[in-house]
Design an enzyme around this catalytic site. Structure first.
Site, PDB file in Angstrom:
ATOM      1  CG  ASP A 199      34.744  29.587  -1.782  1.00  0.00           C
ATOM      2  OD1 ASP A 199      35.255  28.812  -2.619  1.00  0.00           O
ATOM      3  OD2 ASP A 199      35.343  30.575  -1.314  1.00  0.00           O
TER       4      ASP A 199
ATOM      5  CG  ASP B 266      35.440  24.462  -4.302  1.00  0.00           C
ATOM      6  OD1 ASP B 266      36.428  23.988  -4.879  1.00  0.00           O
ATOM      7  OD2 ASP B 266      35.437  25.554  -3.727  1.00  0.00           O
TER       8      ASP B 266
ATOM      9  CG  ASP C 175      38.293  27.027   0.280  1.00  0.00           C
ATOM     10  OD1 ASP C 175      38.989  26.308  -0.413  1.00  0.00           O
ATOM     11  OD2 ASP C 175      37.120  27.367   0.012  1.00  0.00           O
TER      12      ASP C 175
HETATM   13  P1  ATP Z   1      41.549  30.383  -1.504  1.00  0.00           P
HETATM   14  O1  ATP Z   1      42.102  29.160  -0.932  1.00  0.00           O
HETATM   15  O2  ATP Z   1      42.252  31.599  -1.058  1.00  0.00           O
HETATM   16  O3  ATP Z   1      40.071  30.488  -1.399  1.00  0.00           O
HETATM   17  P2  ATP Z   1      41.156  29.906  -4.220  1.00  0.00           P
HETATM   18  O4  ATP Z   1      41.364  28.475  -4.441  1.00  0.00           O
HETATM   19  O5  ATP Z   1      39.798  30.454  -4.221  1.00  0.00           O
HETATM   20  O6  ATP Z   1      41.972  30.358  -2.986  1.00  0.00           O
HETATM   21  P3  ATP Z   1      41.600  31.183  -6.657  1.00  0.00           P
HETATM   22  O7  ATP Z   1      40.398  32.006  -6.535  1.00  0.00           O
HETATM   23  O8  ATP Z   1      41.625  30.023  -7.562  1.00  0.00           O
HETATM   24  O9  ATP Z   1      42.050  30.696  -5.262  1.00  0.00           O
HETATM   25  O10 ATP Z   1      42.788  32.135  -7.036  1.00  0.00           O
HETATM   26  C1  ATP Z   1      43.985  31.687  -7.561  1.00  0.00           C
HETATM   27  C2  ATP Z   1      44.764  32.841  -8.126  1.00  0.00           C
HETATM   28  O11 ATP Z   1      44.026  33.392  -9.202  1.00  0.00           O
HETATM   29  C3  ATP Z   1      44.981  33.968  -7.144  1.00  0.00           C
HETATM   30  O12 ATP Z   1      46.195  33.804  -6.460  1.00  0.00           O
HETATM   31  C4  ATP Z   1      45.032  35.175  -8.035  1.00  0.00           C
HETATM   32  O13 ATP Z   1      46.331  35.370  -8.534  1.00  0.00           O
HETATM   33  C5  ATP Z   1      44.142  34.819  -9.192  1.00  0.00           C
HETATM   34  N1  ATP Z   1      42.795  35.391  -9.035  1.00  0.00           N
HETATM   35  C6  ATP Z   1      41.962  35.246  -8.016  1.00  0.00           C
HETATM   36  N2  ATP Z   1      40.808  35.882  -8.235  1.00  0.00           N
HETATM   37  C7  ATP Z   1      40.901  36.450  -9.446  1.00  0.00           C
HETATM   38  C8  ATP Z   1      40.026  37.230 -10.257  1.00  0.00           C
HETATM   39  N3  ATP Z   1      38.795  37.543  -9.874  1.00  0.00           N
HETATM   40  N4  ATP Z   1      40.464  37.633 -11.453  1.00  0.00           N
HETATM   41  C9  ATP Z   1      41.680  37.299 -11.870  1.00  0.00           C
HETATM   42  N5  ATP Z   1      42.533  36.577 -11.164  1.00  0.00           N
HETATM   43  C10 ATP Z   1      42.188  36.140  -9.965  1.00  0.00           C
END
Ligand code: ATP
Length: 971
Positions: free
Chosen positions: A704, A708, A411
């Protein structure tokens, strides 16, 4: 749905009082089996049982001869061997117990003193107001005060995978096991969020009452164990064949052809009957070994149930019956079993027993009892030490599999970055100079950030306000707070009508509220900019509403700027809604008004680039799987050192949607070259893992979020984050308590070191086995005296091995293991080079020892070499000498085993291996004590100081040759 209430929660003194009254929120662990019972279990081992049988037979003879020494020796050896391995096992178990304690440390969000804060699960008290989010495990039983789109997985209690929870009596479900406004310990929030008041804790919870699983399950068998199992089977068969052969040779030699007293036919016949009876009586020992051998040959035959499950007593009785039956047949042919003249003479019986003991001992010597224990101990030690390095190992096999890992899919947020998100820049197009005022647009921005969010701020330390919950949302709340706007004031006033929580699949979050301040119903939306933008018709600017199309280019170029600085980007939108009953999902139809964007920075952890470099040089590939955009992911890749602008092309990066479009065949061709997967959803991650595994990679995956879990489950090693959801943690094999990538690199190093340590132990133990087996076998077939007595072999095999297992298992991890390529998971632990090493050293020892035996077999050399020993004692003196040489050859070989595959001297880092030094000392002192005081029990007599010097110095050649070889190899 009602608006949010302001909760105060308990005060510190109330918490104290409640804890005094109701206790702590922990489950009483199930009663452990008493120690003596665990100790007795050690005697279930067939080898130990047969030794006991032999010891009792020997006791019988001792009583007749009135000579108890050797019998006492055997009993002592059995007790010591069971005792030592019992002690090591207890120690290992104690180390595993740490797991459960860590589970009680899970952080829970509660309201206390009017403030949101995190406390350990075990510190939750009755009366606490607990905040629940998606992915949380409910820490205690209680009544919901608030529930937004809440669904709970109650499978651990009722088997129900998804139950709707609500505080609205109108929607209470009937016929459910637990009321709709109750949440229970151990269940998990799979959707929405809520607040509940704790009513019952610890053992008083439903979970505590059913005590479904008070302890974390630690599965016993690992792939390595399976490998060792087949090795043990192989050795067992070889040992059994040699033992049988030796027994026959000894009986034929001493009893049939060269008896002390000549035997008559009827005596022989009765003896054969008795032996057959003994063979049947011991079927539980030898038949499984034979079946094990058949299994190795690929024959799928199952051990008969009567042998597998039948009691020992039953088989012993059957053995007696067989003897009786054969004797009766003999009676018919004129051999009267009740007549003492048909019995063999006592001396002959003693000789047969002696031959039997030697055979039994050969089996004992052959079976490497220390091996499974060495693995358990290595795993337990690694688990405990890895915990200190922030790796909580949940499933044992993970430690060794980590060592074989070839690809890590990681991640981004938290693992590679610091997870200290900060709003670095905003572009709300309707705000003058990005200043928040009392304007309508400001209110919409503030409302969107405050209410369309599940995060909280912890004000316990006014100087350092901390964000709790979703870090992206926390960063936005902190940004508001820096502008002196308190999110909770707004959140408490605006009544939520419905909410669509953020999910990685959806990539946006929406909340439909009734805003008293705006005097309107508003739908707030925030999420990935391109997703939000695609649902908008207009952009609100300082000049009023502008069609999206006219503004898109400007927005995109600003977004690109943010992303090139590795920032996470977010878009915000709103819509006024008249229809009070409309569902959120129906509302989002492309009529939204775009408010603007924000860039959130999250710096790369300072230790990550080096850790990534370690992995790369260890032949372990690193791939970033992130939900963030192409630009952001690439920049992070560049910063941590996996993305090289001059080498990498578009073939090394792919977006989740494009990846989905690839056919399996196309995807298979690309997966190994991929370095970054951006805008990834959990299903993409799972597919990536699947395809990589198909390509023969050993994959470690971090995750996390709740969704996942499938990828974590599917990976060879699933790594969850300490800050991650409990669902992810449960699905994982290892939890990284500090969330950091460098802990993953450490885990790889530990895994590899552990494997090497077990190989070292094999090298040591199997050399002993080869040497002892051959010497006893050849010595008893060709020699007059037994070269090593039963008690001597028991000391060498049971006790020394057990200690050595401890010593070699506890060697500290070696960073040098990261300089080589990963091993193949299919590789057998005894590699051809180790096997050669074992055979060569073993055979060399045998040649040396048998040469010694041969040289001193006549009185000529014996008398001249040991002239300082009284004449009658010379043979015993030589045998003590011989025994000591045997043990010390192994002793020095242990140092060679320690240095195996390190490329360094055996003395390197000796000061860091206290366990090893201690064991070496125990073995040396043990040998001196045995030889000096062992007397008849060990067939020894004290050696002179000079002889000790000669033996220790002389045998140390083993080590010096080893050192020389290592030196030459190094050059
Ligand atoms: P990472 O590899 O950084 O952990 P992730 O897979 O957890 O990333 P996501 O949480 O799916 O990434 O986020 C993807 C996109 O969704 C982000 O780039 C952001 O634009 C949007 N995003 C993230 N968190 C939120 C939230 N709480 N509310 C709204 N949009 C969000």
């Amino acid at each position: 749905m009602e608006g949010r209430k302001k909760y105060i929660g308990l005060s510190d003194s109330e918490v104290k009082a409640s804890r005094q009254k109701h206790g702590a929120n922990i489950l009483t662990p199930p009663k452990k089996e008493p120690l003596w019972k665990l100790f007795l279990k050690k005697f279930e081992d067939p080898i130990i049982r047969i030794l006991l049988i032999a010891a009792f037979l020997s006791l019988g003879i001792s009583i007749i001869h009135n000579e108890y020494i050797e019998t006492i020796g055997i009993f002592c050896a059995i007790l010591l061997a069971t005792g030592v391995s019992f002690w090591f096992e207890m120690d290992a178990n104690k180390k595993f117990d740490v797991l459960n304690q860590v589970n009680d440390e899970d952080q829970i969000m509660v309201m206390r003193n009017g403030n949101v804060k995190q406390v350990a699960k075990k510190d939750i008290v009755v009366g606490d107001i607990v905040l629940l989010e998606i992915g949380n495990e409910v820490p205690a039983d209680g009544e919901l005060l608030e529930a937004v789109s809440m669904q709970i997985d109650e499978s651990c209690l009722t088997g129900e995978l998804s139950i709707d929870k609500t505080t609205d009596p109108e929607h209470f479900e009937e016929g459910v096991t637990y009321p709709s406004n109750w949440v229970l310990r151990g269940t998990k929030v799979i959707n929405g969020h809520g607040v509940f008041e704790v009513h019952r804790i610890g053992d008083n919870t439903e979970f505590g009452k059913v005590a479904v699983k008070a302890t974390e399950k630690v599965e016993g068998e690992t792939p390595l164990n399976r490998q060792l199992d087949s090795l043990a089977k192989f050795i067992g068969v070889v040992g059994l064949i040699l033992a049988l052969f030796t027994f026959l040779v000894l009986v034929l030699k001493d009893v049939v052809f060269d008896p002390i007293v000549p035997m008559q036919k009827r005596q022989l016949a009765l003896l054969a009957g008795a032996m057959l009876g003994v063979a049947v009586g011991m079927i539980k020992v030898w038949l499984p070994i034979i079946y094990g051998g058949l299994e190795l040959l690929g024959k799928d035959s199952k051990l008969p149930k009567s042998v597998k499950e039948g009691g020992w007593l039953r088989w012993l009785l059957t053995g007696v019956l067989v003897t009786v039956a054969i004797s009766s047949i003999g009676y018919v042919f004129g051999v009267d079993p009740l007549n003492s003249s048909s019995w063999i003479n006592l001396d002959t019986a003693t000789e047969i027993l002696q031959a039997f003991m030697v055979a039994v001992t050969l089996v004992v010597v052959a079976v490497p009892e220390g091996l499974p224990m060495s693995v358990t101990l290595s795993l337990a030690l690694s688990m405990r030490r890895m915990l200190k390095m922030n790796n909580l190992v949940r499933k044992m096999h993970a430690v060794e599999t980590m060592g074989a890992t070839t690809v890590i899919c990681t991640d981004k947020t938290g693992t590679l970055t610091q997870n200290q998100m900060q709003v670095a820049s905003t572009n709300f197009y309707g705000l003058e100079d990005q200043r928040l005022t009392d304007s309508e647009i400001s209110r919409l921005v503030i409302g969107n950030i405050s209410v369309n969010s599940t995060a909280f701020l912890d004000f316990s330390d006014p100087k350092k306000v901390a964000a709790l919950g979703n870090p992206t949302e926390g960063a936005l709340l902190l940004w508001l707070n820096n502008s002196k706007i308190l999110y909770s004031n707004i959140r408490n006033k605006e009544a939520i009508i419905e909410q669509l929580p953020f999910s990685t699949e959806r990539k946006f979050m929406a909340t439909f509220v009734d805003s008293p301040k705006l005097r309107k119903k508003v739908l707030y939306v925030k999420g990935a900019p391109e997703v939000v933008l695609s649902k908008c018709k207009h952009v609100i600017t300082t000049e009023g509403l502008v069609p999206v199309n006219e503004y898109k280019e400007k927005i995109n170029s600003q977004l690109l700027q943010y992303q090139n600085q590795a920032m996470r980007t977010l878009g915000f939108a709103y819509q006024y809604v008249d229809d009070a009953k409309a569902a959120v999902e129906d509302l989002i139809k492309g009529e939204l008004v775009f408010l603007g964007i924000a860039g959130i920075s999250d710096p790369v952890r300072s230790d990550v680039p080096e850790a990534v470099q370690h992995c790369l040089s260890a032949g372990v590939g690193v791939k970033i799987v992130t939900g963030d955009t192409y630009g952001t992911a690439k920049e992070i890749g560049r910063q941590i050192g996996i993305w090289k602008d001059d080498e990498d092309t578009d073939l090394n990066i792919i977006g989740g949607v494009d990846f989905e479009k690839l056919s399996d065949e196309e995807a298979l061709n690309r997966v190994q070259g991929l370095k970054i997967m951006c805008r990834a959803r959990p299903t993409d991650k799972q597919r990536l893992v699947h395809l990589l595994k198909q390509k023969g990679e050993i994959v470690a995956v971090t995750g996390d979020g709740t969704n996942d879990a499938p990828a974590l489950n599917y990976a060879d090693v699933g790594l969850s984050m300490g800050s991650g959801t409990s669902v992810a943690k449960e699905a994982s094999d290892i939890t990284l308590l500090d969330d950091s990538f460098s802990s993953i690199a450490t885990a790889v190093m530990w895994g590899r070191s552990l494997y090497k340590n077990i190989q070292r132990f094999m090298l040591f133990q199997l050399t002993i086995n080869v040497a002892a087996l051959l010497i006893v076998f050849l010595g008893s077939v060709f020699g007059q005296q037994l070269p090593l007595t039963v008690t001597q072999m028991l000391w060498v095999n049971l006790i020394m091995d057990t200690f050595a297992a401890g010593a070699l298992a506890s060697l500290p991890p070696d960073p040098n293991v990261m300089k080589t390529k990963p091993r193949k998971n299919s590789d057998f632990i005894v590699t051809p080079s180790i096997a050669k090493h074992i055979l060569f050293t073993g055979v060399m020892f045998v040649i040396l020892l048998l040469g010694m035996m041969y040289y001193f077999s006549g009185p000529v050399h014996l008398n001249s070499f040991f002239s300082y020993v009284a004449e009658g004692d010379r043979e015993r003196y030589f045998l003590s000498y011989f025994f000591t040489v045997f043990v010390l050859l192994q002793f020095w070989n242990m140092f060679n085993a320690k240095a195996y595959a390190t490329g360094k001297s055996a003395f390197a880092g000796l000061n860091k291996s206290a366990g090893f030094e201690l064991v070496a000392l125990i073995i040396l002192v043990g040998q001196i004590l045995i030889v000096t005081f062992g007397g008849d029990v060990f067939r020894t007599m004290p050696l002179t100081i000079q002889d000790w010097g000669i033996i220790i110095g002389g045998t140390s050649v083993v080590l010096w040759i080893g050192e020389l070889v290592r030196l030459i190899r190094k050059k």
